[in-house]
Design a protein around this motif. Structure first.
Motif, PDB file in Angstrom:
ATOM      1  N   MET A 104     -32.563  -5.075  33.213  1.00  0.00           N
ATOM      2  CA  MET A 104     -31.253  -5.456  34.148  1.00  0.00           C
ATOM      3  C   MET A 104     -31.459  -4.643  35.383  1.00  0.00           C
ATOM      4  O   MET A 104     -32.254  -3.822  35.583  1.00  0.00           O
ATOM      5  CB  MET A 104     -30.196  -5.504  33.464  1.00  0.00           C
ATOM      6  CG  MET A 104     -29.773  -6.443  32.510  1.00  0.00           C
ATOM      7  SD  MET A 104     -29.427  -7.998  33.261  1.00  0.00           S
ATOM      8  CE  MET A 104     -28.383  -7.833  34.565  1.00  0.00           C
ATOM      9  N   PHE A 105     -30.636  -4.990  36.416  1.00  0.00           N
ATOM     10  CA  PHE A 105     -30.096  -4.131  37.690  1.00  0.00           C
ATOM     11  C   PHE A 105     -28.915  -3.573  37.207  1.00  0.00           C
ATOM     12  O   PHE A 105     -27.939  -3.931  36.547  1.00  0.00           O
ATOM     13  CB  PHE A 105     -30.079  -5.100  38.917  1.00  0.00           C
ATOM     14  CG  PHE A 105     -29.700  -6.338  38.807  1.00  0.00           C
ATOM     15  CD1 PHE A 105     -28.118  -6.389  39.115  1.00  0.00           C
ATOM     16  CD2 PHE A 105     -29.987  -7.373  38.635  1.00  0.00           C
ATOM     17  CE1 PHE A 105     -27.295  -7.457  39.077  1.00  0.00           C
ATOM     18  CE2 PHE A 105     -29.398  -8.749  38.203  1.00  0.00           C
ATOM     19  CZ  PHE A 105     -28.072  -8.702  38.835  1.00  0.00           C
ATOM     20  N   SER A 106     -28.739  -2.582  38.123  1.00  0.00           N
ATOM     21  CA  SER A 106     -27.214  -1.894  37.756  1.00  0.00           C
ATOM     22  C   SER A 106     -26.198  -2.442  38.561  1.00  0.00           C
ATOM     23  O   SER A 106     -26.271  -3.057  39.337  1.00  0.00           O
ATOM     24  CB  SER A 106     -27.388  -0.458  37.984  1.00  0.00           C
ATOM     25  OG  SER A 106     -27.639  -0.147  39.292  1.00  0.00           O
ATOM     26  N   CYS A 107     -25.084  -2.927  37.638  1.00  0.00           N
ATOM     27  CA  CYS A 107     -24.012  -3.194  38.590  1.00  0.00           C
ATOM     28  C   CYS A 107     -22.663  -2.963  37.875  1.00  0.00           C
ATOM     29  O   CYS A 107     -22.309  -3.394  36.862  1.00  0.00           O
ATOM     30  CB  CYS A 107     -24.031  -4.804  38.758  1.00  0.00           C
ATOM     31  SG  CYS A 107     -24.419  -5.609  37.243  1.00  0.00           S
ATOM     32  N   ASP A 108     -22.009  -2.032  38.291  1.00  0.00           N
ATOM     33  CA  ASP A 108     -20.829  -1.518  37.347  1.00  0.00           C
ATOM     34  C   ASP A 108     -19.714  -1.135  38.508  1.00  0.00           C
ATOM     35  O   ASP A 108     -19.275  -0.172  38.632  1.00  0.00           O
ATOM     36  CB  ASP A 108     -21.110  -0.296  36.551  1.00  0.00           C
ATOM     37  CG  ASP A 108     -21.921   0.924  37.650  1.00  0.00           C
ATOM     38  OD1 ASP A 108     -21.918   0.996  38.766  1.00  0.00           O
ATOM     39  OD2 ASP A 108     -22.336   1.905  37.069  1.00  0.00           O
ATOM     40  N   GLU A 109     -19.143  -2.128  39.423  1.00  0.00           N
ATOM     41  CA  GLU A 109     -19.426  -3.438  39.237  1.00  0.00           C
ATOM     42  C   GLU A 109     -20.041  -4.120  40.195  1.00  0.00           C
ATOM     43  O   GLU A 109     -20.983  -5.191  40.081  1.00  0.00           O
ATOM     44  CB  GLU A 109     -17.891  -4.008  38.993  1.00  0.00           C
ATOM     45  CG  GLU A 109     -17.807  -5.697  39.499  1.00  0.00           C
ATOM     46  CD  GLU A 109     -16.423  -6.222  38.793  1.00  0.00           C
ATOM     47  OE1 GLU A 109     -16.093  -5.664  37.623  1.00  0.00           O
ATOM     48  OE2 GLU A 109     -16.284  -7.351  39.102  1.00  0.00           O
ATOM     49  N   HIS A 110     -20.332  -3.255  41.172  1.00  0.00           N
ATOM     50  CA  HIS A 110     -21.119  -3.632  42.423  1.00  0.00           C
ATOM     51  C   HIS A 110     -22.504  -2.947  42.066  1.00  0.00           C
ATOM     52  O   HIS A 110     -22.468  -1.819  41.481  1.00  0.00           O
ATOM     53  CB  HIS A 110     -20.592  -3.182  43.673  1.00  0.00           C
ATOM     54  CG  HIS A 110     -19.141  -4.169  43.947  1.00  0.00           C
ATOM     55  ND1 HIS A 110     -18.047  -3.424  43.629  1.00  0.00           N
ATOM     56  CD2 HIS A 110     -19.132  -5.010  44.272  1.00  0.00           C
ATOM     57  CE1 HIS A 110     -17.139  -4.513  43.490  1.00  0.00           C
ATOM     58  NE2 HIS A 110     -17.673  -5.271  44.339  1.00  0.00           N
ATOM     59  N   LEU A 111     -23.420  -3.086  42.732  1.00  0.00           N
ATOM     60  CA  LEU A 111     -24.697  -2.704  42.542  1.00  0.00           C
ATOM     61  C   LEU A 111     -24.619  -1.182  42.657  1.00  0.00           C
ATOM     62  O   LEU A 111     -24.171  -0.698  43.558  1.00  0.00           O
ATOM     63  CB  LEU A 111     -25.810  -3.356  43.699  1.00  0.00           C
ATOM     64  CG  LEU A 111     -25.944  -4.671  43.682  1.00  0.00           C
ATOM     65  CD1 LEU A 111     -26.770  -5.495  45.000  1.00  0.00           C
ATOM     66  CD2 LEU A 111     -26.500  -5.344  42.434  1.00  0.00           C
ATOM     67  N   GLY A 112     -25.397  -0.683  41.437  1.00  0.00           N
ATOM     68  CA  GLY A 112     -25.263   0.749  41.445  1.00  0.00           C
ATOM     69  C   GLY A 112     -26.252   1.773  41.412  1.00  0.00           C
ATOM     70  O   GLY A 112     -26.148   3.084  41.092  1.00  0.00           O
ATOM     71  N   GLY A 113     -27.538   1.224  42.198  1.00  0.00           N
ATOM     72  CA  GLY A 113     -28.500   2.240  42.192  1.00  0.00           C
ATOM     73  C   GLY A 113     -29.659   2.262  41.109  1.00  0.00           C
ATOM     74  O   GLY A 113     -29.352   1.672  39.960  1.00  0.00           O
ATOM     75  N   LEU A 114     -30.249   3.122  41.060  1.00  0.00           N
ATOM     76  CA  LEU A 114     -31.288   3.500  40.125  1.00  0.00           C
ATOM     77  C   LEU A 114     -31.128   4.275  39.037  1.00  0.00           C
ATOM     78  O   LEU A 114     -31.859   4.438  38.053  1.00  0.00           O
ATOM     79  CB  LEU A 114     -32.710   3.815  40.850  1.00  0.00           C
ATOM     80  CG  LEU A 114     -33.230   2.845  41.687  1.00  0.00           C
ATOM     81  CD1 LEU A 114     -34.353   3.340  42.643  1.00  0.00           C
ATOM     82  CD2 LEU A 114     -34.010   1.613  40.880  1.00  0.00           C
TER      83      LEU A 114
END
Ligand SMILES: [Zn+2]
Length: 661
Positions: free
Chosen positions: A304-314
């Motif tokens: 997945m890509f991070s999103c907690d709740e918005h894009l959250g980096g690497l």
């Protein structure tokens, strides 16, 4: 082709009956073939089979049954938002997205399991919706006129039509779309609908294939025009860091909606729906660019890509919302059908076999809002979320917010329905692998296909074809990108077919009843690299994690379920003595796969991994900080850690520093 001996035929017949028994489902007649693609839309590489054509077997059937026996089939009994007072049942309760979300997953689950109780539950929502369309064409609860929740209900109704062929569906959709075409200029898309327009265009195209109504193409064009231009965003992607903390405090600004994880997950199908309208071949590269930008700045080891709740980096302690997991899967299923690239299916499997089951309890009675690749404590954490609240990684009924509670149901059912697809050259393709049975037609001939496998835990997929009579057609099957030495046999002899990784192998021949294709994908453990050059271990589509031991503490009862915290029983802070060169030699322990495919208690795969404690890497308020830059040094003694599949480890470390070699 090898001449079949009587003994081989008998063996195959016995195996076929065993596979059928394994499925344990009474078979209705094969789902009817749907209308062919119409000339007004660009043709796609694959066409999804109508819901009901692919039925789960083996471990996948057990997994869907776990879902049905868990929260999915009981949510309406104790959660008012989808209960009897729902606005989508004519009540005065929740009248926005939650009823449609619930139906979008419960309905395919009901039909895949051929479960009359579940079908009856979904039928109440379907019937109310179909029987209460307004005179002007609007449908749904009158108390809420938002375009967005209707986009979700349309997806559910399309699936219902495929399974039940209820003519009311095409009629409702046609009248609604005509109404919307006239109403949108005065009342344009806003907020969620503006950012999720492509999900409606997906259904508009679905209907166009069946009715060829030219006004539908006008509506698709208007929705695209009023909707957010996702391609423009990704041409100069602005969200390269988790920078939204300040912005989100100011409410749902457009910028917050642009960086919103679920919006980005749904937007991964923009290229696919636009390609159908334009036939512009650059849409395919736009899809891959979008995915690669998300990976580059927000990619997680779980696919997945991070999103907690918005894009959250690497950093691997960031979370990914469950809604974004199931919506990314659906976008990948649509994109796979449209563009036909094997790597899209690779990613779909990685999410389905790791991130999806990893964020539920074994019995699917509780789920998280945000899951983490490095998740060393589940509890009331003030960090590390970009914008979410302190309950985000609890396992429970509705941690942080109830959207995922309503929306998670679609993950496994839609994945199951996507295991096989029709091909553009009038054949069939095995796109993602799990045990199943296909009932379809090919070139006018009924065919049943039995796919027996314990993939992704095992390396072999066995496909038995049962056409009603010998029939010539191309059969395609995916060779995953990691499968560098796949082998294929036909009726026991080596098959003459190219098995290039990250492609679809294609065999065009006359297929006879009882033909057996066996595909073997040797799976060696391998290393992938993540934030600060950290290492994760993978084998085939399965990601591995270290689980430090779990102490489950109930936080509170929640109706038929409960909210849970989980605390680690032992240390998790290690650095691994693995790299690209030695990973294939790690000791792999395979045992019988248990009843619950993704439960630690029933795990059938373990990896032994040499590691040393790294004293300087310590948790802060229940969170594992980002792994320090690799390589690192440690003077502690070497230990052998047991790794299990990511999804089995409800506490886990997945991305580790690597030791100096
Ligand atoms: Zn959600």
């Amino acid at each position: 082709m090898m001449k079949m001996t009587r003994r081989v035929l008998l063996q195959n017949a016995a195996r076929t009956s065993a596979a059928l028994a394994l499925c344990g489902i009474a078979r209705s007649s094969a789902a009817r073939a749907e209308s062919p693609v119409h000339a007004g839309l660009a043709p796609t590489a694959f066409r999804p089979l109508p819901l009901g054509s692919v039925r789960p077997c083996g471990w996948l059937l057990r997994q869907l049954r776990i879902q049905a026996d868990g929260m999915s089939a009981h949510l309406d009994e104790f959660w008012p938002d989808v209960g009897p007072n729902s606005g989508w049942l004519g009540g005065t309760g929740e009248s926005w997205e939650r009823g449609p979300y619930f139906l979008d997953g419960l309905l395919p689950l009901a039909y895949l399991l051929d479960d009359d109780v579940l079908k009856a539950k979904t039928k109440r929502f379907v019937d109310w919706t179909l029987d209460h369309q307004q005179a002007n064409g609007m449908f749904g609860p009158a108390a809420n006129q938002d375009w967005w929740p209707r986009m979700v209900m349309l997806k559910a109704l399309a699936q219902y039509h495929e399974a039940a062929q209820d003519p009311r569906v095409l009629s409702l959709m046609t009248r609604y779309f005509h109404y919307q075409l006239s109403a949108l200029p005065e009342r344009p898309l806003t907020s969620w609908g503006k950012y999720r327009w492509q999900d409606e265009v997906y259904v508009v195209e679905w209907l166009y294939e069946r009715t060829h109504d030219p006004l539908l193409l006008s509506l698709a064009s208007l929705l695209k025009q009023q909707g957010y231009d996702w391609h423009a965003e990704f041409q100069n992607f602005p969200f390269t860091t988790p920078t939204l903390r300040g912005l989100a405090k100011h409410g749902q600004t457009d910028r917050a909606l642009q960086a919103h994880g679920v919006n980005n997950a749904q937007a991964l199908k923009v290229a696919a729906v636009q390609y159908r309208l334009s036939a512009d071949s650059s849409e395919r590269s736009a899809f891959f660019h979008q995915l690669s930008e998300l990976d580059k700045y927000h990619g997680m080891p779980n696919g997945m890509f991070s999103c907690d709740e918005h894009l959250g980096g690497l950093e691997p302690q960031h979370g990914s919302e469950l809604c974004s997991v199931v919506e990314t899967m659906f976008s990948l299923e649509v994109s796979l059908a449209t563009f036909g690239d094997a790597v899209i299916a690779d990613r779909l499997e990685k999410i389905a076999y790791n991130a999806l089951p990893g964020t539920f309890t074994d019995d699917m009675w509780a789920h998280q809002y945000d899951q983490q690749s490095n998740q060393v404590q589940v509890g009331l954490l003030s960090k590390p979320w970009t914008t979410n609240g302190p309950e985000s990684n609890l396992y429970g009924l509705e941690p942080n917010f109830g959207c995922c509670t309503a929306n998670f149901h679609q993950g496994w059912p839609k994945f199951t329905a996507s295991l096989w697809m029709n091909t553009h050259d009038d054949g069939l393709a095995a796109t993602v692998f799990a045990p199943c049975e296909v009932h379809s037609h090919v070139r006018g001939t009924p065919i049943r296909i039995i796919q027996e496998t314990e993939y992704p835990f095992r390396e072999t997929v066995r496909i038995t074809l049962q056409p009603e009579k010998p029939i010539a057609f191309p059969l395609s099957f995916r060779i995953p990108g990691w499968a560098t030495s796949a082998k294929v046999t036909l009726n026991g002899s080596a098959a003459n077919v190219a098995t290039t990784p990250a492609s679809f192998a294609r065999m065009e021949r006359t297929w006879d009843p009882d033909d057996v294709l066996e595909i073997s994908f040797p799976m060696q453990p391998r290393v992938s690299r993540w934030f600060n050059h950290s290492v994760a271990l993978e084998r085939g589509p399965v990601v591995f994690s270290f689980d430090p031991g779990e102490s489950w503490v109930k936080l509170r009862d929640r109706g038929m379920t409960a909210d849970w915290q989980v605390f680690p029983k032992a240390s998790w802070n290690y650095a691994l003595a693995v790299n690209e060169a030695n990973a294939p030699n790690l000791e792999l322990i395979q045992t019988t796969l248990g009843a619950k495919p993704f439960a630690a208690s029933d795990v059938g795969l373990r990896l032994q991994v040499p590691a040393k404690r790294l004293d300087s890497w310590r948790s802060e308020d229940g969170v594992a900080p980002a792994p320090p830059m690799s390589p690192v040094a440690s003077t502690n003694p070497e230990e052998s850690l047991t790794f299990i599949p990511y999804a089995c480890a409800k506490l886990r470390v997945t991305a580790f520093p690597s030791l100096l070699s």
